[in-house]
Write a protein that holds these residues in place. Structure first.
Motif, short mmCIF file in Angstrom:
data_model
loop_
_atom_site.label_atom_id
_atom_site.label_comp_id
_atom_site.label_asym_id
_atom_site.label_seq_id
_atom_site.Cartn_x
_atom_site.Cartn_y
_atom_site.Cartn_z
N GLN A 16 6.97 53.40 50.33
CA GLN A 16 7.75 54.00 49.26
C GLN A 16 9.05 53.22 49.05
N ASP A 17 9.58 53.34 47.84
CA ASP A 17 10.94 52.90 47.56
C ASP A 17 11.59 53.99 46.71
N ALA A 18 12.50 53.64 45.81
CA ALA A 18 13.18 54.68 45.02
C ALA A 18 12.28 55.25 43.92
N GLN A 30 7.08 59.29 38.65
CA GLN A 30 8.14 58.55 39.33
C GLN A 30 7.73 58.02 40.69
N GLY A 32 8.08 57.49 44.76
CA GLY A 32 9.26 57.19 45.55
C GLY A 32 9.44 58.14 46.72
N TRP A 36 15.13 60.96 49.73
CA TRP A 36 15.82 59.71 49.40
C TRP A 36 17.03 59.47 50.30
N SER A 40 17.65 56.07 52.38
CA SER A 40 18.87 55.30 52.19
C SER A 40 19.56 54.98 53.51
N ASP A 51 17.37 51.10 48.06
CA ASP A 51 16.01 51.39 47.57
C ASP A 51 14.97 50.40 48.07
N SER A 129 7.98 48.88 40.65
CA SER A 129 8.15 49.56 41.94
C SER A 129 6.90 49.38 42.79
N ASN A 252 8.24 64.26 43.57
CA ASN A 252 8.17 62.89 43.06
C ASN A 252 6.88 62.54 42.36
#
Length: 305
Positions: A16-18, A30, A32, A36, A40, A51, A129, A252
């Motif tokens: 996963q990322d943002a 979306q 992610g 979060w 981070s 991210d 992404s 998400n």
């Protein structure tokens, strides 16, 4: 380029990322990291961008073997991580030597842990992404939305970092029963007065029927008294109320549009806390004005500057 080999995994271990932005008009969600904040902090420990791609490990079940000496970082839930059989607490960076194994067993506190590598894990960007959305077959190591599988190789190109810990006063406290802040939505005035009272003065139990798309809350039935709705865009954290009156918090991997009335939407900080709650756990909601939610969000982000 450094490598980690997946020796064991589950369908809930995802890259996963943002997430993806600017694509919802195409019907693409979306995705992610669900928490979060923990993502981070894991990246911050290694000097990565907030991210950068990480592994989201839900409920444990992941085992990795290092193919070279490496420095990794772990934040979020305590999933009983073991480094060569020795307990490894989250909220710190650590060394994993060539041939050593890192294993995540089962939840001790929280639901989702995040593992970061220097520079972030390598994966193809799909619509901007690498976030894995299994339902849409997007993201992940191969770009087609597959969870991490046994035998897969994770690579990264960054350099090792100094060992660090997140200061204790900066770590989220998953034991706190802090209410989930909710910014009221356009339809909140069309619920009965009793329903609005119940929404913010009752405990809500997380149903076992929950995933990265949404979490159902069990409690008093909320009664919508307005006219039928035309489907509209759904933001992250939207609290929809279907005909049975049991709210659903959309996460998400939610759909991009929906026609159920909404109480409002949880704030990003509250969503990060919700992502660490397990089925059967009780939560409460509290109304908050948008300006306050925005100020709190900005103040938290400043910790990473």
């Amino acid at each position: 380029m450094s490598r980690l080999t997946v020796e064991a995994s589950t369908p809930l271990c995802l890259l996963q990322d943002a997430g993806r932005f600017g694509v919802r008009h195409l019907g693409v969600t979306q995705g992610g990291a669900a928490d979060w904040l923990s993502m981070s902090w894991a990246n911050n420990l290694l000097g990565n961008a907030m991210d950068a791609a990480v592994i989201e490990i839900t409920l444990g079940g992941l085992t990795l073997e290092a193919q070279e000496d490496c420095c990794l970082a772990l934040a979020g839930a305590d999933l009983g991580a073991l480094l060569e059989g020795q307990s490894l607490a989250p909220w710190r960076s650590f060394l994993l030597r060539k041939g050593q194994r890192l294993q995540f067993t089962s939840p001790l506190l929280g639901a989702r842990a995040y593992l970061a590598a220097p520079g972030g894990f390598n994966a193809p960007a799909v619509l901007g992404s690498c976030a894995t959305v299994v339902r849409e077959e997007l993201g992940g190591l191969d770009g087609f939305g597959h969870p991490l599988a046994r035998g897969a190789e994770l690579t990264y190109s960054g350099q090792g970092q100094t060992l660090r810990e997140v200061p204790r006063d900066q770590r989220p406290d998953f034991t706190q029963q802090q209410p989930l802040d909710l910014v009221l939505g356009a339809q909140h005035g069309q619920f009965s007065g009793q329903s609005l009272f119940d929404a913010f003065n009752s405990g809500w139990t997380l149903d076992s029927r929950g995933d990265r798309m949404g979490i159902r809350l069990l409690g008093p039935a909320l009664q919508y008294q307005g006219l039928p709705m035309i489907s509209e865009g759904i933001p992250l954290g939207a609290v929809q109320v279907p005909p049975d009156g049991q709210p659903i918090v959309l996460l998400n991997d939610r759909q991009t549009i929906g026609g159920y009335p909404r109480l409002g939407a949880l704030t990003p900080l509250s969503l990060a806390r919700l992502a660490q709650c397990l089925p059967g756990q009780q939560v409460r909601m509290a109304p908050v004005v948008q300006e306050t939610a925005h100020r709190q969000h900005v103040e938290y982000l400043q910790r990473f500057i």
